[in-house]
Every structure is written in structure tokens, then in C-alpha cells.
Design an enzyme around this catalytic site. Structure first.
Site, short mmCIF file in Angstrom:
data_model
loop_
_atom_site.label_atom_id
_atom_site.label_comp_id
_atom_site.label_asym_id
_atom_site.label_seq_id
_atom_site.Cartn_x
_atom_site.Cartn_y
_atom_site.Cartn_z
N TYR A 1 -8.58 11.07 -16.68
CA TYR A 1 -9.51 12.16 -16.40
C TYR A 1 -9.98 12.76 -17.73
O TYR A 1 -11.15 13.07 -17.90
CB TYR A 1 -8.84 13.23 -15.54
CG TYR A 1 -8.47 12.74 -14.16
CD1 TYR A 1 -9.39 12.83 -13.12
CD2 TYR A 1 -7.23 12.20 -13.88
CE1 TYR A 1 -9.07 12.38 -11.84
CE2 TYR A 1 -6.89 11.75 -12.62
CZ TYR A 1 -7.81 11.84 -11.60
OH TYR A 1 -7.50 11.39 -10.35
N ASN B 1 -16.42 13.11 -4.53
CA ASN B 1 -17.17 11.85 -4.46
C ASN B 1 -17.29 11.40 -3.00
O ASN B 1 -16.31 11.06 -2.36
CB ASN B 1 -16.46 10.79 -5.30
CG ASN B 1 -17.17 9.47 -5.33
OD1 ASN B 1 -18.23 9.30 -4.74
ND2 ASN B 1 -16.57 8.52 -6.01
N CYS C 1 -14.27 6.05 -8.26
CA CYS C 1 -13.36 7.07 -8.77
C CYS C 1 -11.91 6.60 -8.80
O CYS C 1 -11.08 7.21 -9.47
CB CYS C 1 -13.51 8.36 -7.96
SG CYS C 1 -13.26 8.18 -6.20
N HIS C 2 -11.61 5.48 -8.12
CA HIS C 2 -10.25 4.95 -8.18
C HIS C 2 -9.89 4.47 -9.59
O HIS C 2 -8.71 4.31 -9.90
CB HIS C 2 -10.06 3.81 -7.17
CG HIS C 2 -10.95 2.63 -7.41
ND1 HIS C 2 -12.24 2.58 -6.91
CD2 HIS C 2 -10.75 1.49 -8.09
CE1 HIS C 2 -12.79 1.43 -7.27
NE2 HIS C 2 -11.91 0.75 -7.99
N GLU D 1 -9.00 -5.15 -8.20
CA GLU D 1 -9.95 -5.42 -9.28
C GLU D 1 -9.31 -6.28 -10.37
O GLU D 1 -9.95 -7.19 -10.89
CB GLU D 1 -10.48 -4.11 -9.87
CG GLU D 1 -11.47 -3.42 -8.96
CD GLU D 1 -12.16 -2.23 -9.61
OE1 GLU D 1 -11.86 -1.89 -10.78
OE2 GLU D 1 -13.01 -1.64 -8.93
#
Length: 112
Positions: free
Chosen positions: A43, A66, A74-75, A101
């Protein structure tokens, strides 16, 4: 309005109407969209990249607001201690998305 070019295989672009967000929130989302698939950042680092050097809490609030959490990924934003932090669909889902991912990259499933 933000245009995402090649957001996923088979899709040339997507236009996102972000008029429900403030200009500062959109600035954070734009900086987040520059984060590559499979990469994560804190963050705090996202706040710095977006031009808010002391805005880690602000970034957390923006991530919580979001409404497009897969399209605006945002993950990929985690705590500076390396733990995943919170996610609207649950912390386990956030972990799963990050791992997915990584797996996509390792197996060459991403199409540029």
C-alpha cells in the site's frame, strides 16, 4: 474514463467509467493498473507511485472502494510486511488470485 488496452486475451480494450471516484482515487487506480500481472506491491509503495508519499491508509481505503476488483486488480496490493491484507471477497480469495497469476506466468499462459 480510463481505457485499458489488451486487458485480457481476445479483448482489444475496455473503457471504464470511474466517475463515481474522486480524482485522487482515480490517480491511485491508474498507478495500480501499471502493476504487471503477477507482481505485488505494498500500500505504501503504491501510495508513493501515485504521488501520495504518506498515503498508505488512503490507498487502503481506495482499494476497499474498488467496485471492479478483477479489472482493477486491487488483489496485487499487499501489506509492507508481506502478508496479503484484506480483500472484499475474502483474504483467501486474494491469496488465490495472487497465486493464480504467478502460476499463469510460470506456465506461460499469459498472452502479450
Amino acid at each position: 474514463m480510463i481505457s485499458l488496452v489488451n486487458p485480457c486475451p481476445g479483448v482489444a480494450s475496455i473503457d471504464l467509467d470511474l466517475s463515481i471516484y474522486t480524482l485522487n482515487e482515480i490517480t491511485v487506480y491508474r498507478a495500480l493498473l501499471e502493476t504487471e500481472t503477477g507482481a505485488t506491491g505494498s500500500y505504501e509503495s503504491l501510495a508513493r507511485r501515485a504521488g501520495f508519499p504518506r498515503g498508505a491508509r488512503f490507498v487502503g481505503t481506495v482499494m476497499a472502494k474498488n467496485s471492479l476488483p478483477i479489472i482493477i486488480p486491487c488483489h496485487r496490493v499487499i501489506r509492507s510486511d508481506g502478508t496479503v491484507g484484506h480483500y472484499s471477497a475474502g483474504d483467501g480469495i486474494k491469496r488465490l488470485l495472487i497465486e493464480h497469476e504467478h502460476e499463469m506466468i510460470q506456465n506461460g499462459w499469459l498472452i502479450s
